[in-house]
Design a protein around this motif. Sequence first.
Motif, PDB file in Angstrom:
ATOM      1  N   TYR A 242       0.833  -1.205   0.000  1.00 30.48           N
ATOM      2  CA  TYR A 242       0.000   0.000   0.000  1.00 30.48           C
ATOM      3  C   TYR A 242       0.870   1.258   0.000  1.00 30.48           C
ATOM      4  N   LYS A 243       1.887   1.237   0.833  1.00 33.46           N
ATOM      5  CA  LYS A 243       2.739   2.425   0.965  1.00 33.46           C
ATOM      6  C   LYS A 243       3.762   2.546  -0.150  1.00 33.46           C
ATOM      7  N   ASN A 244       4.248   1.412  -0.619  1.00 30.09           N
ATOM      8  CA  ASN A 244       5.293   1.428  -1.655  1.00 30.09           C
ATOM      9  C   ASN A 244       4.917   0.528  -2.827  1.00 30.09           C
ATOM     10  N   PRO A 245       3.859   0.899  -3.543  1.00 28.04           N
ATOM     11  CA  PRO A 245       3.429   0.038  -4.651  1.00 28.04           C
ATOM     12  C   PRO A 245       4.465   0.013  -5.764  1.00 28.04           C
ATOM     13  N   GLY A 246       4.663  -1.176  -6.347  1.00 27.41           N
ATOM     14  CA  GLY A 246       5.641  -1.306  -7.414  1.00 27.41           C
ATOM     15  C   GLY A 246       5.066  -1.054  -8.791  1.00 27.41           C
ATOM     16  N   TYR A 247       3.748  -1.050  -8.893  1.00 31.59           N
ATOM     17  CA  TYR A 247       3.118  -1.028 -10.221  1.00 31.59           C
ATOM     18  C   TYR A 247       2.061   0.062 -10.341  1.00 31.59           C
ATOM     19  N   LYS A 248       2.220   1.118  -9.571  1.00 30.36           N
ATOM     20  CA  LYS A 248       1.238   2.197  -9.660  1.00 30.36           C
ATOM     21  C   LYS A 248       1.604   3.130 -10.805  1.00 30.36           C
ATOM     22  N   GLY A 249       0.594   3.519 -11.604  1.00 33.43           N
ATOM     23  CA  GLY A 249       0.834   4.413 -12.725  1.00 33.43           C
ATOM     24  C   GLY A 249      -0.101   4.076 -13.864  1.00 33.43           C
ATOM     25  N   ARG A 250       0.130   4.689 -15.001  1.00 34.34           N
ATOM     26  CA  ARG A 250      -0.700   4.444 -16.182  1.00 34.34           C
ATOM     27  C   ARG A 250       0.178   3.922 -17.299  1.00 34.34           C
ATOM     28  N   LEU A 251      -0.418   3.134 -18.184  1.00 35.59           N
ATOM     29  CA  LEU A 251       0.229   2.732 -19.424  1.00 35.59           C
ATOM     30  C   LEU A 251      -0.497   3.449 -20.558  1.00 35.59           C
ATOM     31  N   VAL A 252       0.226   4.259 -21.284  1.00 34.65           N
ATOM     32  CA  VAL A 252      -0.377   4.978 -22.402  1.00 34.65           C
ATOM     33  C   VAL A 252       0.459   4.747 -23.646  1.00 34.65           C
ATOM     34  N   PRO A 253      -0.069   4.136 -24.708  1.00 34.52           N
ATOM     35  CA  PRO A 253      -1.436   3.583 -24.725  1.00 34.52           C
ATOM     36  C   PRO A 253      -1.482   2.212 -24.062  1.00 34.52           C
ATOM     37  N   ALA A 254      -2.665   1.838 -23.617  1.00 32.10           N
ATOM     38  CA  ALA A 254      -2.869   0.500 -23.070  1.00 32.10           C
ATOM     39  C   ALA A 254      -3.713  -0.303 -24.053  1.00 32.10           C
ATOM     40  N   ASP A 255      -3.444  -1.601 -24.143  1.00 35.97           N
ATOM     41  CA  ASP A 255      -4.260  -2.451 -25.003  1.00 35.97           C
ATOM     42  C   ASP A 255      -5.625  -2.712 -24.368  1.00 35.97           C
ATOM     43  N   LEU A 256      -5.599  -2.894 -23.070  1.00 33.87           N
ATOM     44  CA  LEU A 256      -6.837  -3.112 -22.328  1.00 33.87           C
ATOM     45  C   LEU A 256      -6.812  -2.204 -21.112  1.00 33.87           C
ATOM     46  N   SER A 257      -7.949  -1.577 -20.840  1.00 37.37           N
ATOM     47  CA  SER A 257      -8.016  -0.667 -19.706  1.00 37.37           C
ATOM     48  C   SER A 257      -9.432  -0.699 -19.147  1.00 37.37           C
ATOM     49  N   PHE A 258      -9.528  -0.637 -17.817  1.00 31.00           N
ATOM     50  CA  PHE A 258     -10.862  -0.676 -17.224  1.00 31.00           C
ATOM     51  C   PHE A 258     -10.802  -0.025 -15.855  1.00 31.00           C
ATOM     52  N   GLU A 259     -11.930   0.570 -15.455  1.00 32.10           N
ATOM     53  CA  GLU A 259     -12.005   1.094 -14.098  1.00 32.10           C
ATOM     54  C   GLU A 259     -13.348   0.776 -13.483  1.00 32.10           C
ATOM     55  N   ASP A 260     -13.312   0.611 -12.178  1.00 28.07           N
ATOM     56  CA  ASP A 260     -14.535   0.313 -11.438  1.00 28.07           C
ATOM     57  C   ASP A 260     -14.288   0.755  -9.998  1.00 28.07           C
ATOM     58  N   GLY A 261     -15.324   0.688  -9.202  1.00 24.80           N
ATOM     59  CA  GLY A 261     -15.183   1.151  -7.825  1.00 24.80           C
ATOM     60  C   GLY A 261     -15.952   0.270  -6.863  1.00 24.80           C
ATOM     61  N   ASN A 262     -15.706   0.542  -5.607  1.00 33.32           N
ATOM     62  CA  ASN A 262     -16.385  -0.167  -4.533  1.00 33.32           C
ATOM     63  C   ASN A 262     -17.041   0.892  -3.647  1.00 33.32           C
ATOM     64  N   PRO A 263     -18.316   1.227  -3.944  1.00 39.60           N
ATOM     65  CA  PRO A 263     -18.969   2.331  -3.240  1.00 39.60           C
ATOM     66  C   PRO A 263     -19.098   2.112  -1.737  1.00 39.60           C
ATOM     67  N   LEU A 264     -19.072   0.857  -1.307  1.00 35.88           N
ATOM     68  CA  LEU A 264     -19.192   0.588   0.126  1.00 35.88           C
ATOM     69  C   LEU A 264     -18.041   1.202   0.904  1.00 35.88           C
ATOM     70  N   CYS A 265     -16.871   1.263   0.272  1.00 36.61           N
ATOM     71  CA  CYS A 265     -15.677   1.727   0.971  1.00 36.61           C
ATOM     72  C   CYS A 265     -15.125   3.003   0.330  1.00 36.61           C
ATOM     73  N   GLY A 266     -15.539   3.267  -0.913  1.00 31.01           N
ATOM     74  CA  GLY A 266     -15.000   4.421  -1.622  1.00 31.01           C
ATOM     75  C   GLY A 266     -13.745   4.125  -2.415  1.00 31.01           C
ATOM     76  N   ASP A 267     -13.433   2.840  -2.570  1.00 30.67           N
ATOM     77  CA  ASP A 267     -12.245   2.462  -3.342  1.00 30.67           C
ATOM     78  C   ASP A 267     -12.507   2.666  -4.832  1.00 30.67           C
TER      79      ASP A 267
ATOM     80  N   GLN B  13      -5.857  -1.266  -2.450  1.00 30.45           N
ATOM     81  CA  GLN B  13      -4.699  -0.805  -3.214  1.00 30.45           C
ATOM     82  C   GLN B  13      -3.565  -1.832  -3.179  1.00 30.45           C
ATOM     83  N   ALA B  14      -3.373  -2.470  -2.026  1.00 31.17           N
ATOM     84  CA  ALA B  14      -2.349  -3.521  -1.946  1.00 31.17           C
ATOM     85  C   ALA B  14      -2.743  -4.707  -2.814  1.00 31.17           C
ATOM     86  N   SER B  15      -4.020  -5.016  -2.837  1.00 31.24           N
ATOM     87  CA  SER B  15      -4.510  -6.111  -3.672  1.00 31.24           C
ATOM     88  C   SER B  15      -4.211  -5.827  -5.140  1.00 31.24           C
ATOM     89  N   ALA B  16      -4.429  -4.587  -5.575  1.00 29.74           N
ATOM     90  CA  ALA B  16      -4.149  -4.223  -6.968  1.00 29.74           C
ATOM     91  C   ALA B  16      -2.664  -4.402  -7.280  1.00 29.74           C
TER      92      ALA B  16
END
Length: 130
Positions: free
Chosen positions: A13-38, A66-69
Amino acid sequence: MDDLYRENIIDHYKNPGYKGRLVPADLSFEDGNPLCGDELQIDLQVDENGIVTDARFEGHGCAISQASADLVIEDIIGKNVEDLKKMSKEDVLDLLGIEQLGPVRLKCALLSLKVLKGAIYGIPQKDEDL
Ligand code: ZN
């Protein structure tokens, strides 16, 4: 709750190794978890053989989501998207080192899988289908 926040989760969570964006990406998706605000977005680069050559996530929310991601991204690079369709919630909980979670925290932990499968299938995934 504290015992759930194991060292491994806090570390990713504190030191993620893979945080960021890939531009362009071949596949991209976003979603959320309203129960927690993730909120989570996953970008994948996939080669002509269906192998994930690179992946990143962007998002915000609780430590588990975030750690799960970060752990899921680390795990999927080099794998075939056809195999990733079979990735289960147990696989994700194994990566997190957690055996049991309440229903709310489970949604946090599995948001990464939901977004990953959303990216692969190109449509939003239902929690019950994960
Ligand atoms: Zn959460």
